[in-house]
Design an enzyme around this catalytic site. Sequence first.
Site, PDB file in Angstrom:
ATOM      1  N   HIS A  68       0.821  -1.207   0.000  1.00 31.98           N
ATOM      2  CA  HIS A  68       0.000   0.000   0.000  1.00 31.98           C
ATOM      3  C   HIS A  68       0.862   1.266   0.000  1.00 31.98           C
ATOM      4  O   HIS A  68       0.554   2.245  -0.682  1.00 31.98           O
ATOM      5  CB  HIS A  68      -0.925  -0.031   1.219  1.00 31.98           C
ATOM      6  CG  HIS A  68      -1.613   1.262   1.496  1.00 31.98           C
ATOM      7  ND1 HIS A  68      -1.235   2.102   2.519  1.00 31.98           N
ATOM      8  CD2 HIS A  68      -2.654   1.871   0.869  1.00 31.98           C
ATOM      9  CE1 HIS A  68      -2.022   3.164   2.511  1.00 31.98           C
ATOM     10  NE2 HIS A  68      -2.885   3.060   1.534  1.00 31.98           N
ATOM     11  N   GLU A  71       2.016   1.911  -3.352  1.00 31.33           N
ATOM     12  CA  GLU A  71       0.917   2.495  -4.137  1.00 31.33           C
ATOM     13  C   GLU A  71       0.931   4.032  -3.990  1.00 31.33           C
ATOM     14  O   GLU A  71       0.810   4.765  -4.975  1.00 31.33           O
ATOM     15  CB  GLU A  71      -0.416   1.913  -3.669  1.00 31.33           C
ATOM     16  CG  GLU A  71      -1.649   2.529  -4.316  1.00 31.33           C
ATOM     17  CD  GLU A  71      -2.703   2.898  -3.290  1.00 31.33           C
ATOM     18  OE1 GLU A  71      -2.978   4.100  -3.136  1.00 31.33           O
ATOM     19  OE2 GLU A  71      -3.251   1.981  -2.637  1.00 31.33           O
ATOM     20  N   HIS A  72       1.111   4.517  -2.756  1.00 30.13           N
ATOM     21  CA  HIS A  72       1.210   5.969  -2.550  1.00 30.13           C
ATOM     22  C   HIS A  72       2.434   6.546  -3.272  1.00 30.13           C
ATOM     23  O   HIS A  72       2.366   7.613  -3.880  1.00 30.13           O
ATOM     24  CB  HIS A  72       1.332   6.285  -1.055  1.00 30.13           C
ATOM     25  CG  HIS A  72       0.029   6.311  -0.325  1.00 30.13           C
ATOM     26  ND1 HIS A  72      -0.407   7.419   0.371  1.00 30.13           N
ATOM     27  CD2 HIS A  72      -0.942   5.372  -0.177  1.00 30.13           C
ATOM     28  CE1 HIS A  72      -1.585   7.155   0.918  1.00 30.13           C
ATOM     29  NE2 HIS A  72      -1.923   5.919   0.612  1.00 30.13           N
ATOM     30  N   GLU A 148      -3.184   7.655   7.692  1.00 26.86           N
ATOM     31  CA  GLU A 148      -4.283   6.890   7.084  1.00 26.86           C
ATOM     32  C   GLU A 148      -4.686   5.733   8.005  1.00 26.86           C
ATOM     33  O   GLU A 148      -5.870   5.453   8.194  1.00 26.86           O
ATOM     34  CB  GLU A 148      -3.877   6.364   5.702  1.00 26.86           C
ATOM     35  CG  GLU A 148      -5.024   5.653   4.988  1.00 26.86           C
ATOM     36  CD  GLU A 148      -4.682   5.207   3.568  1.00 26.86           C
ATOM     37  OE1 GLU A 148      -3.583   5.544   3.065  1.00 26.86           O
ATOM     38  OE2 GLU A 148      -5.514   4.514   2.960  1.00 26.86           O
TER      39      GLU A 148
END
Lengths: 445, 430
Positions: A68, A71-72, A148
Site C-alpha cells: 500500500h 501504491e502511494h 491513514e
Amino acid sequence: MLRRLFVVLAYLSFHGTAFANDAVTTFDLDNGMQVVVIEDHRAPAVVHMVWYRVGSADEPAGTSGIAHYLEHLMFKATENLESGELSATVAANGGSDNAFTSFDYTAYFQRVAADRLPRMMEMEADRMANLRLVEDDIATERDVVIEERNQRTENSPGALFNEQMRAAQFLNHRYGVPIIGWRHEMVNMSLDDAVSFYEQHYGPNNAILVVAGDVYPDDVRALAEEYYGVIPPNPAVVERDRPQEPPQLSERRMVFTDDRVAQPYVVRSYLAPERDPGAQETAAALLMLAELLGGSSATSVMGQKLQFETQTALYTSASYRGLALDDTTFNLVIVPAAGVSLQDAENAMDQVIADFMISDIDQGAMDRIKTQLRASQIYAQDSAQSQARRYGAALTSGLTVEDVQAWPDILQAVTAEDVLAAAELVFDRNNAVTGWLTNGQEVSQ
Amino acid sequence: MIRYIFAFILLAVPVRAEVDIQQVISPGGIKAWLVEEPSIPFMAMDIWFEGGAALDPAGKQGAAFLMMGLLEEGSGDMDARAFAAAQEGLAASFNFDVYDETTIIEAQFLTENRDQSVALLKQALTQPRFDADALERVRAQVLSIIASDEKDPDTIAARAFDRLAFGDHPYAKAIEGTAETVAALTQQDMFDAHARLLTKDRIYIGAVGDITADELGVMLDDLFGSLPVSDGSGVPETTYNLAGGITVIDQPFPQSVALFGHEGIDRDDPDFFAAFILNHVLGGAGFESRLTQEVREERGLTYGIGTYLVGKENANKYMGQVASANDRVAQAIEVVKDEWANAATNGITAEELEAAKLYLTGAYPLRFDGNARIAGILAGMQRQDLPIDYIATRNDKVNAVTLDDVNRVASELLRPEDLHFVVVGQPEGL
C-alpha cells in the site's frame, strides 16, 4: 449499431449458456500484459485502469504495509515526471485519478474524457517501469500512510476488532495481516523495502489493463501496443505461491473491549473456499447461502427469525466474498437488541443456523434471489467504472474473463442441495473465529 | 517535462456535455425532467421533495428520518416482509432518505416489469401503515445509530460545530433526532411527517432511461397525483453566530478530527462561481489544492484535508476538515490558518486560476455517466432552481470568472480571524 447488438445478446444470455451481456473484448500484448476493453458509448468518458497481480498478501514477512505504501509512492517522481505531476496532469485534463490496494491486487486509475486516453497511458506506462524514489518523498509519505492508519483503524474500535479477527482466522496466510500494515512495521518501512517490492512485482507481465467507456477495442489495442507494448517483461515476476493454511483444528474466540464501542455485536467468521478458475460452483452455492441466510433483513432466514419473530437482534447479516486468490471467509454478524446479552445473541444465531441445516430451503426465496442476481447484470451496465472494477478484481484474483462471464449462469444453476452441501462444508467451528465487540459493560450482564 | 506540459495544453479543450433533457408535464400537471436512454432495459428516477428534517416540529426531532425508514416496512395490505418479498421478486430498487432540507427517493425499475414496480412504489408512498411493531423495530435501529453517532469523532465534531453556530435552530440538530425525542415519537407523528414532506407541490423529478415522454407523463400522475399539497411551512430564519476560535472536545481517540469553518456564500450570489473556483484552489478535490499540498504532501500531517461550500436555505457555511495524530494536529491547524490568511491577503495566481478552470470545466461533462447519476443531477438542478439549459451554459460561467473576481472574493469571503476549529480527540498544544 453495436450497442443494439449487445442488448440482444444480453437478452439471449438469460436462456442460453454463454453469457455475453458485457461489450467486452480481451487480448494479450506480446510482453504478457493482458488487456480488457469494456465499451459504453453513452457518454464521452473513459476509465483507464492498470491492475497489478500483487497485493498486501504478497509482502515479505516483517514489511507489512509496503504494498500500500508503494501504491502511494507511485505518485512521486519517475524518469519523466516530477513528483505529483501525474495527478496534476490528470486534473489539468479535467480528470480524476486515484489508486487502491487490497490483499491480492494493487490498481491505479484515471477517469477522463475519452480523447485524453493516450496521455493517461503514456504516464501510466512511465511509472510502470521508471519510478525514481528519493528519501524526501519516502519520509513524508510514510507519515501520510500512518495518518491513514490512524483514520481508518486506530480511531475505530470496529476496525481494530476486525483486524484482530482476521489475524486469528488465518494461522499461516498473509490474509491475516492488515493491508494498511501493522503500525510497528509501518514506522520502519524503508526506501529499500519499497524499491525492492516494486522491482519484484511491477511490469507488464504482471499487469492487466482495463479500459471502459467510449472506446473501441481496435483503438485501445493500437494505443496499448504503442505505450505498454514497448516495455519489456520483468523477469523477476514469478507465479504467486503463498503460504497456505494448515488444517485448523480449534475454534478461536475473542472478546475485544473498547470504551469507544457504542453498539456491541458478535461476528463469526469461517474459513471458506474462494472462486476458483473453472470451478466456481461451490463459491456460487456459498454466495446463495449467504443471501438466503442473511442477505435481506426482511426476507432472509436470520433476519426473519432474529429481527422479526424473536426480536433478539437489531440487525443480522451473512456475507461471503468469493473474489480472492486463496481461501477466504464466510461471515455472520448479529447485533443484539437492547437488553440481549452477546452470549444469548450468539446462541440464538447458532440455533438459526442449526435449524437451517435440517430444514427445507424456501424455493420462493431462492427464486427471488436469482431474479435479483439476473437484474443486477442489467443494472451493472449503468456504470462502466464498476464493470471495469469487476473485471480487474476478478483477473487479479486468479480468474479469467471466461470465469467472469460464466458466473451469472453458474449462480442461476445453484440448487437447494448445492446450498446445503456448501453449508455443511463451511459451518465447521474448528475453522471459525467468534468475536465479541464490547465496551466492557456488556460482559458482566 | 516540457513536452508533457505542451501535450496537455493542446489536448485540453473540454468536451461538451451532451445531455438532451426534455421537460415533461403530465396530463395532471406534474413536471419532470427526462433523458431518454433506451440502450439498457431499465430506468432510474430521482424524486426530491423540498423540505426535510429541519421541518421536524420542536420536540419531534427525528420524525422525518424515522418516517422515511418506515416507508418500506409496511404499506397497503403488505407488512414489511411481504413488501420486501414483492420488491425483491421484481428486482426493483427503492432508496428512501432525508436530509436537512430535502427528502429524497431514488428508484430503479426494470423495463420488463415496470408497471408492477411503479405500483409497489406508489403503495409505499401513498399507503404507509406505520404499524406499531414496525415502528418499534425501526425505532430501536435508530436509537442504536444515535448511540453510535455519539461515539463517532466526525459526527461529534459536526454536531458540536452546528450547535455553536446555530444554537437551538433546526440546522444544529441531528437529522436522526436524540434518544429522548425518538423514544417519544408516535404513529401519529409518522403520519404527520408523511403529510408534511411528501407533497406534490414541492416535488422535483428526474427520470433517465428506457421510457418515453408519454409513458412518463402517465406514470407521474399515477405515482404522485394523489399526494397532498404542502402547508407551505419553511425553515425558520437564523443567523450564523460563531466567532473565531478553537473548541476542544476531549474524547479518547489517538487521532484528532478538526472541523473548521466560518460563514459561506449564497448559491445565488453573483460571486458564487468565483468562490467555487477559489475553494477548488484552496481545498477542493484532488491532490492539487493548496491545503493538500501544504498539509499532506509537504508535511505528511494528514491522510486527507478538504474544504467545501455549504449552502442552506437560510444560512451558508464555508467548511473544512482535517484529521491528524494528537501530537501533530496543532501544527495542521497552524498551516490551515496560514493558508487561509495567505489566500485572503494575496489571492491566487493566474496559473492556479487557469488550472482550476481546466479541471472544473473538463470534469463537469464526466459527471453525466450513468442513468442513476443523471437522474440525481436533474432532480438536484430543479431543486436549486437552475434552468433546463444550465448544463450547456455552466462551463461558460466558470470560464467567465476573472482573476480579479476570485481575488476580490478571496479578500471578502476568507476571514482567518473568524475561522472556528472544533477539535475532537486529545490534541496536544491547543
